[in-house]
Design a protein around this motif. Sequence first.
Motif, short mmCIF file in Angstrom:
data_model
loop_
_atom_site.label_atom_id
_atom_site.label_comp_id
_atom_site.label_asym_id
_atom_site.label_seq_id
_atom_site.Cartn_x
_atom_site.Cartn_y
_atom_site.Cartn_z
N ASN A 1 0.82 -1.21 0.00
CA ASN A 1 0.00 0.00 0.00
C ASN A 1 0.86 1.25 0.00
O ASN A 1 0.52 2.25 -0.67
CB ASN A 1 -0.93 -0.01 1.21
CG ASN A 1 -1.98 -1.12 1.11
OD1 ASN A 1 -2.26 -1.63 0.03
ND2 ASN A 1 -2.54 -1.50 2.24
N MET B 1 -9.32 -6.53 -2.17
CA MET B 1 -9.56 -6.98 -3.54
C MET B 1 -10.36 -8.29 -3.57
O MET B 1 -11.40 -8.38 -4.21
CB MET B 1 -8.25 -7.17 -4.30
CG MET B 1 -8.46 -7.54 -5.76
SD MET B 1 -6.94 -7.72 -6.72
CE MET B 1 -6.46 -9.37 -6.23
N ALA C 1 -8.95 -11.50 -11.40
CA ALA C 1 -9.46 -10.25 -10.82
C ALA C 1 -10.50 -9.56 -11.69
O ALA C 1 -11.19 -8.65 -11.23
CB ALA C 1 -8.31 -9.29 -10.53
N LYS D 1 -16.23 -8.35 0.48
CA LYS D 1 -14.84 -8.79 0.39
C LYS D 1 -14.50 -9.76 1.52
O LYS D 1 -15.18 -9.78 2.56
CB LYS D 1 -13.89 -7.59 0.48
CG LYS D 1 -14.14 -6.47 -0.54
CD LYS D 1 -13.58 -6.82 -1.89
CE LYS D 1 -13.61 -5.64 -2.84
NZ LYS D 1 -13.06 -5.97 -4.18
N MET E 1 -10.59 -2.24 -4.42
CA MET E 1 -10.70 -2.45 -5.87
C MET E 1 -12.12 -2.88 -6.21
O MET E 1 -12.70 -3.76 -5.57
CB MET E 1 -9.72 -3.52 -6.33
CG MET E 1 -9.68 -3.69 -7.84
SD MET E 1 -8.35 -4.80 -8.34
CE MET E 1 -8.49 -4.66 -10.14
N LYS F 1 -15.41 -2.34 -9.62
CA LYS F 1 -15.70 -1.98 -11.01
C LYS F 1 -16.39 -0.63 -11.08
O LYS F 1 -17.48 -0.45 -10.54
CB LYS F 1 -16.57 -3.05 -11.67
CG LYS F 1 -15.79 -4.31 -12.00
CD LYS F 1 -16.60 -5.33 -12.77
CE LYS F 1 -15.73 -6.52 -13.15
NZ LYS F 1 -16.51 -7.58 -13.83
N GLN G 1 -11.98 -1.69 -13.94
CA GLN G 1 -11.72 -1.63 -12.51
C GLN G 1 -11.00 -0.33 -12.10
O GLN G 1 -10.19 0.21 -12.85
CB GLN G 1 -10.86 -2.81 -12.06
CG GLN G 1 -11.45 -4.18 -12.33
CD GLN G 1 -11.29 -4.64 -13.77
OE1 GLN G 1 -10.55 -4.03 -14.54
NE2 GLN G 1 -11.98 -5.71 -14.14
N SER G 2 -11.28 0.09 -10.90
CA SER G 2 -10.60 1.24 -10.30
C SER G 2 -10.25 0.90 -8.86
O SER G 2 -10.79 -0.05 -8.27
CB SER G 2 -11.48 2.49 -10.33
OG SER G 2 -11.76 2.88 -11.67
N ILE G 3 -9.36 1.67 -8.30
CA ILE G 3 -9.00 1.53 -6.88
C ILE G 3 -9.22 2.87 -6.20
O ILE G 3 -8.74 3.91 -6.69
CB ILE G 3 -7.55 1.06 -6.70
CG1 ILE G 3 -7.41 -0.38 -7.21
CG2 ILE G 3 -7.12 1.15 -5.24
CD1 ILE G 3 -6.03 -0.93 -7.13
N GLY H 1 -7.31 0.37 -12.41
CA GLY H 1 -7.09 -0.51 -11.27
C GLY H 1 -6.08 -1.62 -11.55
O GLY H 1 -5.24 -1.93 -10.70
N PHE H 2 -6.15 -2.23 -12.75
CA PHE H 2 -5.22 -3.31 -13.07
C PHE H 2 -3.80 -2.78 -13.16
O PHE H 2 -2.85 -3.46 -12.75
CB PHE H 2 -5.62 -3.99 -14.38
CG PHE H 2 -6.33 -5.29 -14.17
CD1 PHE H 2 -5.63 -6.48 -14.10
CD2 PHE H 2 -7.70 -5.32 -14.00
CE1 PHE H 2 -6.28 -7.68 -13.89
CE2 PHE H 2 -8.37 -6.50 -13.79
CZ PHE H 2 -7.66 -7.69 -13.73
N ILE I 1 -2.61 -2.53 -9.53
CA ILE I 1 -2.31 -3.77 -8.82
C ILE I 1 -1.10 -4.48 -9.41
O ILE I 1 -0.36 -5.15 -8.68
CB ILE I 1 -3.52 -4.74 -8.76
CG1 ILE I 1 -3.94 -5.21 -10.15
CG2 ILE I 1 -4.67 -4.11 -8.02
CD1 ILE I 1 -4.97 -6.34 -10.10
#
Length: 432
Positions: A110, A141, A151, A171, A188, A190, A202-204, A254-255, A258
């Motif tokens: 992180n 995630m 994922a 989760k 994480m 969608k 995807q987003s974070i 997001g991908f 990660i």
Amino acid sequence: MATLFEMSPRCQELHKKLTDFVQNDCLPAEEVFESQVGKGDQRWKVIPPIMEELKAKAKSLGLWNLFLHKGYPEGPGLTNLEYAHLCEITGRVPRVAPEAINCSAPDTGNMEVFAKYGTPEQKQKYLVPLMNGQIRSAFAMTEYAVSSSDATNIETSIERVGDHYIINGHKWWISGAGDPRCKVYLVMGKSDPRNKDKYRQQSIVIVPADTPGIDVIRPMQVFGYDDAPEGHCEIKFTNVKVPVSNIILGEGRGFEVIQGRLGPGRIHHCMRAIGMAERTLELMIERVTDPSRRTFGKILARHGTVAADVARMRIEINAARLMVLQAADKIDKTDAKGAMRDIAMAKVLVPNMLQRVLDLAMQAHGAAGLSQDFPLARFYAGARTLRIADGPDEVHIQQLARQELLRGSDIRAKTAAMKIRRQEILAKGSKL
């Protein structure tokens, strides 16, 4: 390969300091730490006081945040290869040493996300206190209802409504979420589920742990271990609302995030696993050479199968270490994506090696090897977990196979050229 053994003078000094700190401070504190973990519900409220003492000493020795490689101005300036030598040492006392030097998961990953992708405001609010060891964090995630090894399957929704995102999802196995010091989640989900590119859906987002709508349902257990006070928790997010400024890097990325996070993190786990294996081998040798322990008139080491087991353990540990060092070196020379093949090989080989080494040591210890009197059972739970965490063996093997098989056309072309050349040489030879 010889260069993989080399350490800079600075790294050699840190290696010596860290070895002494782990051996003379962390290892003796291991039992104290476990005794100070709370009982019952207090397991999730009490932080063992010994940990803060160890952290203070580690800071004073300059053994702090060693993981953040020299590409980041916030880090101590080490390479991934240099850190590999150091991280291994902490694996000898995995419940204590990594946190004592602020190099424990999931915080390391992180912190790297914030350092690599965070805005100045995000860094100030979260990276600074994380690097100071003032707070802890979690990465959310893995999901309860889908196969999260792929994922793209995740279903948690991140819906933009005006200047906010609304998050809904279920989760689990969220490491660190049980810790009372956990103040922030990276979640994480969608944000664009209809995007034709499944890797851009995807987003974070950053979610403060005290945001309304977060329900920490329970800590999960691994072979009966709950790893309190950090834990691996099941969590529900129900209409959790955060500002759009809490996005990491941007919507649909997001991908990308990660992949930048998991590469170094996967190899950190492997580094620590080598340290666990080394300690396991030492426990094995101590046990089988103990003159007071005899079977059929001989100490255990005099039995051929036991001696052979020790030799195999040594071979496998050394081979695995070389693979980890090579992967770390490749990350330094390219990046996590460029080292994907080496990381995948290490991620498959090392936990399996550790599991085999532990199994042999547990067998040599007899019933004691399964008990709380030795760390072997807990180590074994960790080793088995690593074969699933951060991508199961099968995913990495499939990835490796795909990369190797892509070489097929080149290999066939070389073979065809060799056959033509061989016929030319044979024809020439027949005329002589």
